[in-house]
Each structure stands twice: as C-alpha cells, then as structure tokens.
Write a protein that holds these residues in place. Structure first.
Motif, PDB file in Angstrom:
ATOM      1  N   PHE A   1       0.824  -1.204   0.000  1.00  5.86           N
ATOM      2  CA  PHE A   1       0.000   0.000   0.000  1.00  5.86           C
ATOM      3  C   PHE A   1       0.865   1.263   0.000  1.00  5.86           C
ATOM      4  N   SER A   2       2.016   1.196   0.678  1.00  5.53           N
ATOM      5  CA  SER A   2       2.921   2.344   0.698  1.00  5.53           C
ATOM      6  C   SER A   2       3.390   2.691  -0.710  1.00  5.53           C
ATOM      7  N   TRP A   3       3.640   1.679  -1.513  1.00  9.97           N
ATOM      8  CA  TRP A   3       4.050   1.912  -2.909  1.00  9.97           C
ATOM      9  C   TRP A   3       2.997   2.742  -3.636  1.00  9.97           C
ATOM     10  N   ALA A   4       1.727   2.380  -3.460  1.00  9.88           N
ATOM     11  CA  ALA A   4       0.641   3.095  -4.132  1.00  9.88           C
ATOM     12  C   ALA A   4       0.476   4.514  -3.598  1.00  9.88           C
ATOM     13  N   GLN A   5       0.920   4.765  -2.381  1.00 11.46           N
ATOM     14  CA  GLN A   5       0.784   6.090  -1.791  1.00 11.46           C
ATOM     15  C   GLN A   5       1.834   7.078  -2.302  1.00 11.46           C
ATOM     16  N   HIS A   6       2.865   6.577  -2.981  1.00 12.14           N
ATOM     17  CA  HIS A   6       3.940   7.469  -3.424  1.00 12.14           C
ATOM     18  C   HIS A   6       4.338   7.278  -4.886  1.00 12.14           C
ATOM     19  N   HIS A   7       3.702   6.364  -5.565  1.00 17.31           N
ATOM     20  CA  HIS A   7       4.074   6.089  -6.952  1.00 17.31           C
ATOM     21  C   HIS A   7       3.474   7.126  -7.909  1.00 17.31           C
ATOM     22  N   ASP A   8       4.311   7.575  -8.828  1.00 15.36           N
ATOM     23  CA  ASP A   8       3.886   8.442  -9.931  1.00 15.36           C
ATOM     24  C   ASP A   8       3.268   9.752  -9.451  1.00 15.36           C
ATOM     25  N   VAL A   9       3.969  10.431  -8.541  1.00 12.28           N
ATOM     26  CA  VAL A   9       3.539  11.763  -8.092  1.00 12.28           C
ATOM     27  C   VAL A   9       4.704  12.744  -8.314  1.00 12.28           C
ATOM     28  N   PRO A  10       4.428  14.046  -8.423  1.00 10.99           N
ATOM     29  CA  PRO A  10       5.488  15.021  -8.752  1.00 10.99           C
ATOM     30  C   PRO A  10       6.612  15.128  -7.733  1.00 10.99           C
ATOM     31  N   MET A  11       6.304  15.006  -6.452  1.00 10.65           N
ATOM     32  CA  MET A  11       7.323  15.076  -5.395  1.00 10.65           C
ATOM     33  C   MET A  11       8.001  16.440  -5.305  1.00 10.65           C
ATOM     34  N   HIS A  12       7.268  17.525  -5.540  1.00  7.65           N
ATOM     35  CA  HIS A  12       7.851  18.854  -5.428  1.00  7.65           C
ATOM     36  C   HIS A  12       7.804  19.396  -3.995  1.00  7.65           C
TER      37      HIS A  12
ATOM     38  N   VAL B   1       0.029  10.394  -2.439  1.00 12.09           N
ATOM     39  CA  VAL B   1      -1.303  10.229  -3.017  1.00 12.09           C
ATOM     40  C   VAL B   1      -2.354  10.271  -1.916  1.00 12.09           C
ATOM     41  N   THR B   2      -3.458  10.926  -2.195  1.00 14.55           N
ATOM     42  CA  THR B   2      -4.613  10.892  -1.311  1.00 14.55           C
ATOM     43  C   THR B   2      -5.671   9.993  -1.943  1.00 14.55           C
ATOM     44  N   HIS B   3      -5.990   8.902  -1.240  1.00 14.05           N
ATOM     45  CA  HIS B   3      -7.003   7.958  -1.721  1.00 14.05           C
ATOM     46  C   HIS B   3      -8.329   8.203  -1.009  1.00 14.05           C
ATOM     47  N   PHE B   4      -9.403   8.294  -1.789  1.00 13.42           N
ATOM     48  CA  PHE B   4     -10.750   8.390  -1.219  1.00 13.42           C
ATOM     49  C   PHE B   4     -11.446   7.039  -1.404  1.00 13.42           C
ATOM     50  N   GLY B   5     -12.426   6.769  -0.584  1.00 11.52           N
ATOM     51  CA  GLY B   5     -13.177   5.529  -0.771  1.00 11.52           C
ATOM     52  C   GLY B   5     -13.521   4.842   0.536  1.00 11.52           C
ATOM     53  N   TRP B   6     -14.190   3.699   0.394  1.00 17.09           N
ATOM     54  CA  TRP B   6     -14.725   2.985   1.551  1.00 17.09           C
ATOM     55  C   TRP B   6     -13.633   2.457   2.484  1.00 17.09           C
ATOM     56  N   THR B   7     -12.433   2.207   1.952  1.00 17.03           N
ATOM     57  CA  THR B   7     -11.386   1.652   2.806  1.00 17.03           C
ATOM     58  C   THR B   7     -11.001   2.591   3.941  1.00 17.03           C
ATOM     59  N   ASN B   8     -11.168   3.884   3.728  1.00 16.24           N
ATOM     60  CA  ASN B   8     -10.851   4.838   4.789  1.00 16.24           C
ATOM     61  C   ASN B   8     -11.744   4.643   6.008  1.00 16.24           C
ATOM     62  N   ARG B   9     -12.982   4.236   5.775  1.00 14.16           N
ATOM     63  CA  ARG B   9     -13.902   4.035   6.896  1.00 14.16           C
ATOM     64  C   ARG B   9     -13.520   2.816   7.713  1.00 14.16           C
ATOM     65  N   LEU B  10     -12.905   1.854   7.071  1.00  7.82           N
ATOM     66  CA  LEU B  10     -12.492   0.643   7.786  1.00  7.82           C
ATOM     67  C   LEU B  10     -11.091   0.762   8.375  1.00  7.82           C
ATOM     68  N   TYR B  11     -10.209   1.443   7.665  1.00  4.36           N
ATOM     69  CA  TYR B  11      -8.802   1.459   8.039  1.00  4.36           C
ATOM     70  C   TYR B  11      -8.311   2.853   8.431  1.00  4.36           C
ATOM     71  N   LEU B  12      -9.057   3.486   9.280  1.00  2.22           N
ATOM     72  CA  LEU B  12      -8.627   4.671  10.030  1.00  2.22           C
ATOM     73  C   LEU B  12      -8.112   5.798   9.136  1.00  2.22           C
ATOM     74  N   ASN B  13      -8.805   6.025   8.032  1.00  2.00           N
ATOM     75  CA  ASN B  13      -8.489   7.144   7.134  1.00  2.00           C
ATOM     76  C   ASN B  13      -7.061   7.111   6.596  1.00  2.00           C
ATOM     77  N   VAL B  14      -6.550   5.900   6.410  1.00  4.40           N
ATOM     78  CA  VAL B  14      -5.167   5.766   5.956  1.00  4.40           C
ATOM     79  C   VAL B  14      -4.951   6.363   4.567  1.00  4.40           C
ATOM     80  N   GLY B  15      -6.027   6.499   3.792  1.00  4.10           N
ATOM     81  CA  GLY B  15      -5.878   7.054   2.450  1.00  4.10           C
ATOM     82  C   GLY B  15      -5.610   8.547   2.413  1.00  4.10           C
TER      83      GLY B  15
ATOM     84  N   CYS C   1      -2.410  13.660  -7.780  1.00  4.81           N
ATOM     85  CA  CYS C   1      -2.192  13.038  -6.479  1.00  4.81           C
ATOM     86  C   CYS C   1      -3.507  12.639  -5.800  1.00  4.81           C
ATOM     87  N   LEU C   2      -4.605  12.765  -6.523  1.00  4.97           N
ATOM     88  CA  LEU C   2      -5.911  12.401  -5.978  1.00  4.97           C
ATOM     89  C   LEU C   2      -6.432  11.166  -6.701  1.00  4.97           C
ATOM     90  N   ARG C   3      -6.784  10.160  -5.949  1.00  5.77           N
ATOM     91  CA  ARG C   3      -7.249   8.903  -6.547  1.00  5.77           C
ATOM     92  C   ARG C   3      -8.582   8.506  -5.924  1.00  5.77           C
TER      93      ARG C   3
END
Length: 244
Positions: A179-190, A197-211, A242-244
């Motif tokens: 999951f860490s790979w997906a949080q930093h892959h293919d972003v500008p890094m300025h 990356v900021t992930h939205f979706g149902w997983t945030n409700r289960l996993y403590l807003n990790v997205g 950076c928004l997914r």
C-alpha cells in the motif's frame, strides 16, 4: 487515550485472542480454518493502528503502551520500534528527497511486489541504521521478544505457528509496503502537497483514514479522525495527479 482508538484497540486485541486460542485448545480442521480467517480479518487493522501508535502513543501511559506494543506485535508481526525508526524517523524525514528514504518506492527497481517483499525484509536493518542509544536498545528488546515468541510458538504447536503467526505476519507486513508503494508512486514530489497520493473511498472508513496520506504527511501527529477534515482544508493545494 482518544475515545476513537478504543474500538481499533479492542478489534486488534480480539484478533490476537483468536490467534492464541489454537495453542491452548484442540480444534477440528474446519474450526481452525474459520478461526484463522476471522483472526486475520480482525488483525488486518493492526498495521494501520500500529502506524498511528508509532506517531503518537495510543494510550499515553507507558505501561499500557508497552502492553499494546506486544499486542500489535502478535497481531501484525512487526515491532513498534521498527515503525518509529524506519517509518517516522526515516520515511517522514526523507521521502521528498527519496535518496535516503528507506521506504522509497523505486528502491528495488520500481516493482510493487519486489518493493513489498524486499522492503519488509530489510525494514529492521533500516531501523537499526537509524537507531541511536535508547532507541537502539528499545529496538533490540522488541526484536528479541519477537524471536522468543516465534520460538515458543513453534515449540508448542508448529502447525498453529505457521497458520496463526507466520502466514498472517507475512501477509500483513507485505500489505504495509504494498500500500505504501501506491501512496507514493507516480507523483510530482515537489513539496508536501505533491509528494504523496490521497485515496478516497470505503477503505478509509475501515482502516482509520489511511488514504488521507497527504494530510498525514503534512501533519504526522494529527489524529486519524481529523485527517478527512484536514484534507478538505488543503484540497486545493493538492495536484489532481495526487488524488485517486
């Protein structure tokens, strides 16, 4: 202790209790399988809560936090000391520069699977390199305890040790890096707003807003319940890429 942390702590502890049961109670194969699945489902919350625990002690009381360190170790197979060193001191301080980031997603050639397996395999080594004085002693104590738990589990019941410790530990530890790979892959890094990356979706409700990872990098000690609100406040500063 923040009231919102009570449920995650209870869920993780319940998962550990289920994992310990086969070592003290003889179970038929169907019951063992059901218990393994249920235990893993509950323990899947452990890496995320351990991540929070590494940034700010969940209980705020030394004895209770030390006990929870052990519970999280049993649940997810990682030590809080490694999280504090490899992730908090290593990744958070160096992720924009990447060269010295132990969680640099391009570190092992850029592949996600390789990063998940190899990144986890040397996480304790990375933690050791960053540790100094008391933090190194704490790391050694927790790793020694982990080794003792593994030896004891195999001595009591090798099959249960594989099913309830080794396999879940590997899966959950690899999940962290996957999951860490997906949080930093293919972003500008300025800057901090374009560095993850900021992930939205149902997983945030289960996993403590990790997205809500950008907000987390901006304010690493902000409690997980407040991350969505912070994301809303900084949303205009986050690039669309950076928004997914």
């Amino acid at each position: 202790m923040h009231p919102a942390d009570r449920v995650p702590a209870l869920v993780v502890t319940a998962g550990v209790a289920l994992a310990i049961a086969p070592f003290v109670i003889a179970l038929a194969r169907p019951a063992t399988i059901a218990l393994a699945v249920g235990s893993l489902a509950l323990r899947s919350l452990a890496p995320v809560h351990q991540h929070c625990h590494a940034h700010y002690a969940v209980f705020g009381r030394r004895a209770l936090d030390a006990i929870y360190d052990v519970i999280l170790l049993l649940a997810a197979g990682n030590t809080t000391a490694v999280w504090e060193l490899q992730h908090v001191q290593g990744h958070h301080r160096a992720y924009l520069g990447r060269t010295h980031d132990p969680a640099n997603h391009d570190r092992f050639g850029g592949g996600r699977l390789g990063f998940a397996i190899l990144g986890d395999a040397i996480s304790a080594v990375d933690a050791w390199r960053l540790a100094r004085g008391p933090s190194r002693a704490r790391l050694v104590r927790q790793l020694a305890l982990q080794l003792a738990i593994v030896v004891a589990a195999f001595a009591v019941d090798p099959v249960a040790a594989v099913i309830f410790l080794v396999i879940p530990w590997l899966l959950l530890r690899w999940f962290v890096f996957w999951f860490s790979w997906a949080q930093h892959h293919d972003v500008p890094m300025h800057d901090v707003y374009s560095g993850s990356v900021t992930h939205f979706g149902w997983t945030n409700r289960l996993y403590l807003n990790v997205g809500h990872h950008t907000a987390h990098h901006e304010k690493p000690t902000l409690h997980w319940t407040r991350l969505p609100a912070r994301t809303a406040q900084i949303l205009e500063r986050i690039p669309s890429s950076c928004l997914r």
